[in-house]
Scaffold this motif. Sequence first.
Motif, PDB file in Angstrom:
ATOM      1  N   LEU A 177     -27.464 -17.209 -40.007  1.00 26.12           N
ATOM      2  CA  LEU A 177     -26.283 -17.669 -40.723  1.00 26.12           C
ATOM      3  C   LEU A 177     -25.722 -18.869 -39.970  1.00 26.12           C
ATOM      4  O   LEU A 177     -25.448 -18.785 -38.782  1.00 26.12           O
ATOM      5  CB  LEU A 177     -25.223 -16.566 -40.794  1.00 26.12           C
ATOM      6  CG  LEU A 177     -25.651 -15.237 -41.414  1.00 26.12           C
ATOM      7  CD1 LEU A 177     -24.482 -14.257 -41.388  1.00 26.12           C
ATOM      8  CD2 LEU A 177     -26.169 -15.431 -42.824  1.00 26.12           C
ATOM      9  N   GLY A 178     -25.561 -19.990 -40.664  1.00 22.97           N
ATOM     10  CA  GLY A 178     -25.057 -21.189 -40.013  1.00 22.97           C
ATOM     11  C   GLY A 178     -26.004 -21.723 -38.957  1.00 22.97           C
ATOM     12  O   GLY A 178     -25.602 -21.908 -37.809  1.00 22.97           O
ATOM     13  N   GLU A 225     -37.416 -20.965 -44.187  1.00 22.36           N
ATOM     14  CA  GLU A 225     -36.929 -20.851 -45.566  1.00 22.36           C
ATOM     15  C   GLU A 225     -35.441 -21.175 -45.563  1.00 22.36           C
ATOM     16  O   GLU A 225     -34.609 -20.330 -45.227  1.00 22.36           O
ATOM     17  CB  GLU A 225     -37.150 -19.433 -46.111  1.00 22.36           C
ATOM     18  CG  GLU A 225     -38.598 -19.028 -46.262  1.00 22.36           C
ATOM     19  CD  GLU A 225     -38.729 -17.631 -46.845  1.00 22.36           C
ATOM     20  OE1 GLU A 225     -38.135 -17.378 -47.919  1.00 22.36           O
ATOM     21  OE2 GLU A 225     -39.398 -16.799 -46.218  1.00 22.36           O
ATOM     22  N   VAL A 226     -35.104 -22.400 -45.927  1.00 17.15           N
ATOM     23  CA  VAL A 226     -33.714 -22.837 -45.904  1.00 17.15           C
ATOM     24  C   VAL A 226     -33.039 -22.445 -47.214  1.00 17.15           C
ATOM     25  O   VAL A 226     -33.530 -22.778 -48.303  1.00 17.15           O
ATOM     26  CB  VAL A 226     -33.614 -24.356 -45.683  1.00 17.15           C
ATOM     27  CG1 VAL A 226     -32.149 -24.787 -45.663  1.00 17.15           C
ATOM     28  CG2 VAL A 226     -34.303 -24.744 -44.376  1.00 17.15           C
ATOM     29  N   VAL A 227     -31.929 -21.741 -47.098  1.00 18.70           N
ATOM     30  CA  VAL A 227     -31.173 -21.281 -48.263  1.00 18.70           C
ATOM     31  C   VAL A 227     -29.819 -21.981 -48.236  1.00 18.70           C
ATOM     32  O   VAL A 227     -29.004 -21.737 -47.328  1.00 18.70           O
ATOM     33  CB  VAL A 227     -30.981 -19.748 -48.224  1.00 18.70           C
ATOM     34  CG1 VAL A 227     -30.203 -19.294 -49.456  1.00 18.70           C
ATOM     35  CG2 VAL A 227     -32.327 -19.042 -48.117  1.00 18.70           C
ATOM     36  N   ALA A 228     -29.573 -22.838 -49.184  1.00 20.18           N
ATOM     37  CA  ALA A 228     -28.280 -23.512 -49.289  1.00 20.18           C
ATOM     38  C   ALA A 228     -27.300 -22.547 -49.940  1.00 20.18           C
ATOM     39  O   ALA A 228     -27.428 -22.230 -51.133  1.00 20.18           O
ATOM     40  CB  ALA A 228     -28.408 -24.791 -50.107  1.00 20.18           C
ATOM     41  N   GLY A 229     -26.356 -22.054 -49.165  1.00 18.55           N
ATOM     42  CA  GLY A 229     -25.437 -21.082 -49.731  1.00 18.55           C
ATOM     43  C   GLY A 229     -24.414 -20.618 -48.723  1.00 18.55           C
ATOM     44  O   GLY A 229     -24.373 -21.075 -47.581  1.00 18.55           O
ATOM     45  N   ASP A 230     -23.577 -19.691 -49.178  1.00 20.16           N
ATOM     46  CA  ASP A 230     -22.456 -19.168 -48.402  1.00 20.16           C
ATOM     47  C   ASP A 230     -22.794 -17.777 -47.884  1.00 20.16           C
ATOM     48  O   ASP A 230     -23.282 -16.922 -48.629  1.00 20.16           O
ATOM     49  CB  ASP A 230     -21.224 -19.111 -49.316  1.00 20.16           C
ATOM     50  CG  ASP A 230     -19.928 -18.900 -48.560  1.00 20.16           C
ATOM     51  OD1 ASP A 230     -19.933 -18.155 -47.559  1.00 20.16           O
ATOM     52  OD2 ASP A 230     -18.905 -19.468 -48.973  1.00 20.16           O
ATOM     53  N   ALA A 231     -22.517 -17.528 -46.606  1.00 16.03           N
ATOM     54  CA  ALA A 231     -22.786 -16.220 -46.013  1.00 16.03           C
ATOM     55  C   ALA A 231     -22.017 -15.102 -46.708  1.00 16.03           C
ATOM     56  O   ALA A 231     -22.411 -13.935 -46.629  1.00 16.03           O
ATOM     57  CB  ALA A 231     -22.441 -16.246 -44.527  1.00 16.03           C
ATOM     58  N   LYS A 232     -20.931 -15.435 -47.378  1.00 20.25           N
ATOM     59  CA  LYS A 232     -20.172 -14.425 -48.115  1.00 20.25           C
ATOM     60  C   LYS A 232     -20.974 -13.855 -49.282  1.00 20.25           C
ATOM     61  O   LYS A 232     -20.618 -12.818 -49.836  1.00 20.25           O
ATOM     62  CB  LYS A 232     -18.861 -15.016 -48.638  1.00 20.25           C
ATOM     63  CG  LYS A 232     -17.868 -15.372 -47.545  1.00 20.25           C
ATOM     64  CD  LYS A 232     -16.614 -15.989 -48.131  1.00 20.25           C
ATOM     65  CE  LYS A 232     -15.619 -16.361 -47.048  1.00 20.25           C
ATOM     66  NZ  LYS A 232     -14.408 -17.003 -47.602  1.00 20.25           N
ATOM     67  N   GLU A 233     -22.050 -14.528 -49.660  1.00 16.36           N
ATOM     68  CA  GLU A 233     -22.918 -14.082 -50.751  1.00 16.36           C
ATOM     69  C   GLU A 233     -24.291 -13.687 -50.234  1.00 16.36           C
ATOM     70  O   GLU A 233     -25.289 -13.765 -50.941  1.00 16.36           O
ATOM     71  CB  GLU A 233     -23.034 -15.202 -51.792  1.00 16.36           C
ATOM     72  CG  GLU A 233     -21.690 -15.634 -52.371  1.00 16.36           C
ATOM     73  CD  GLU A 233     -21.799 -16.888 -53.217  1.00 16.36           C
ATOM     74  OE1 GLU A 233     -22.885 -17.490 -53.279  1.00 16.36           O
ATOM     75  OE2 GLU A 233     -20.779 -17.263 -53.831  1.00 16.36           O
ATOM     76  N   LEU A 234     -24.360 -13.244 -48.985  1.00 15.01           N
ATOM     77  CA  LEU A 234     -25.637 -13.012 -48.327  1.00 15.01           C
ATOM     78  C   LEU A 234     -26.536 -12.050 -49.082  1.00 15.01           C
ATOM     79  O   LEU A 234     -27.729 -12.328 -49.280  1.00 15.01           O
ATOM     80  CB  LEU A 234     -25.402 -12.489 -46.900  1.00 15.01           C
ATOM     81  CG  LEU A 234     -26.658 -12.161 -46.086  1.00 15.01           C
ATOM     82  CD1 LEU A 234     -27.533 -13.391 -45.923  1.00 15.01           C
ATOM     83  CD2 LEU A 234     -26.272 -11.565 -44.748  1.00 15.01           C
ATOM     84  N   THR A 235     -26.019 -10.907 -49.491  1.00 15.57           N
ATOM     85  CA  THR A 235     -26.895  -9.917 -50.134  1.00 15.57           C
ATOM     86  C   THR A 235     -27.477 -10.454 -51.435  1.00 15.57           C
ATOM     87  O   THR A 235     -28.633 -10.184 -51.758  1.00 15.57           O
ATOM     88  CB  THR A 235     -26.134  -8.606 -50.387  1.00 15.57           C
ATOM     89  OG1 THR A 235     -24.932  -8.866 -51.119  1.00 15.57           O
ATOM     90  CG2 THR A 235     -25.770  -7.930 -49.066  1.00 15.57           C
ATOM     91  N   THR A 236     -26.705 -11.228 -52.174  1.00  8.74           N
ATOM     92  CA  THR A 236     -27.224 -11.835 -53.408  1.00  8.74           C
ATOM     93  C   THR A 236     -28.285 -12.878 -53.093  1.00  8.74           C
ATOM     94  O   THR A 236     -29.335 -12.939 -53.755  1.00  8.74           O
ATOM     95  CB  THR A 236     -26.079 -12.484 -54.206  1.00  8.74           C
ATOM     96  OG1 THR A 236     -25.142 -11.475 -54.581  1.00  8.74           O
ATOM     97  CG2 THR A 236     -26.609 -13.164 -55.456  1.00  8.74           C
ATOM     98  N   ILE A 244     -28.857 -13.286 -37.227  1.00  7.28           N
ATOM     99  CA  ILE A 244     -28.368 -14.046 -36.078  1.00  7.28           C
ATOM    100  C   ILE A 244     -27.420 -15.114 -36.593  1.00  7.28           C
ATOM    101  O   ILE A 244     -27.784 -15.912 -37.463  1.00  7.28           O
ATOM    102  CB  ILE A 244     -29.538 -14.673 -35.307  1.00  7.28           C
ATOM    103  CG1 ILE A 244     -30.423 -13.555 -34.755  1.00  7.28           C
ATOM    104  CG2 ILE A 244     -29.039 -15.579 -34.191  1.00  7.28           C
ATOM    105  CD1 ILE A 244     -31.725 -14.019 -34.183  1.00  7.28           C
ATOM    106  N   SER A 245     -26.208 -15.111 -36.070  1.00  4.06           N
ATOM    107  CA  SER A 245     -25.172 -15.962 -36.645  1.00  4.06           C
ATOM    108  C   SER A 245     -24.672 -17.024 -35.676  1.00  4.06           C
ATOM    109  O   SER A 245     -24.417 -16.748 -34.505  1.00  4.06           O
ATOM    110  CB  SER A 245     -23.987 -15.100 -37.096  1.00  4.06           C
ATOM    111  OG  SER A 245     -22.897 -15.920 -37.460  1.00  4.06           O
ATOM    112  N   GLY A 246     -24.515 -18.227 -36.219  1.00  2.00           N
ATOM    113  CA  GLY A 246     -23.859 -19.314 -35.497  1.00  2.00           C
ATOM    114  C   GLY A 246     -22.559 -19.714 -36.166  1.00  2.00           C
ATOM    115  O   GLY A 246     -22.070 -20.830 -35.958  1.00  2.00           O
TER     116      GLY A 246
END
Length: 202
Positions: free
Chosen positions: A54-55, A96-107, A121-123
Amino acid sequence: MSADLAAPSARRTFLAAALRRPGRIGAVYPSSPRLAGVLASVVPSRGTPTVVELGPGTGSVSAVIAGRLPAGSRHLAVELDPSMAAFLRRTRPGLEVVAGDAKELTTLLADRAAHRVDAVISGLPWSLFDEGGQREILGQVGVAIGAEGAFTTFAYTHTLAMRGARSFRRLLGDRFDEVLISRTVWRNVPPAYIYVCRRPKG
């Protein structure tokens, strides 16, 4: 692109993003190899694990994770900043780069058939988020790793007194059965320490 060749470009990309969105990036320099090594210590080195960042920024931690992962593993990176996501796609083709928000991680993970995650692992700059945002992302992380996975993230020592940092530490204790805190990593700019969390509650 090799790490040596990518480094100056990564620093420029990171600094540009930090200056453009200081409230989102929360730092002015990528994580050091020492910090990245501690963060990535939970990455399984056997089997075919799935690891999520994440980040990831410009990929300083991504490179260390990739060095630990066995062949056949998956390594997904969720990045909100468009310029850094584009940089990662150019410089780390195996990611695998995912453009998105961690608040929507499961989706985001479900959309990519990533049903089992061994480590997150989060930054992310937790001290800049309000408690509601922290709670929402940690809830997503807990669902992603389940009972067997691990979650690591870090905080800068100079943020300890900030309200966001205090609420985040409290939330970790509320959300996870096990929360370990590393020694300070002085060889990072700025110095930081790492949380290692397992067994989400509830």
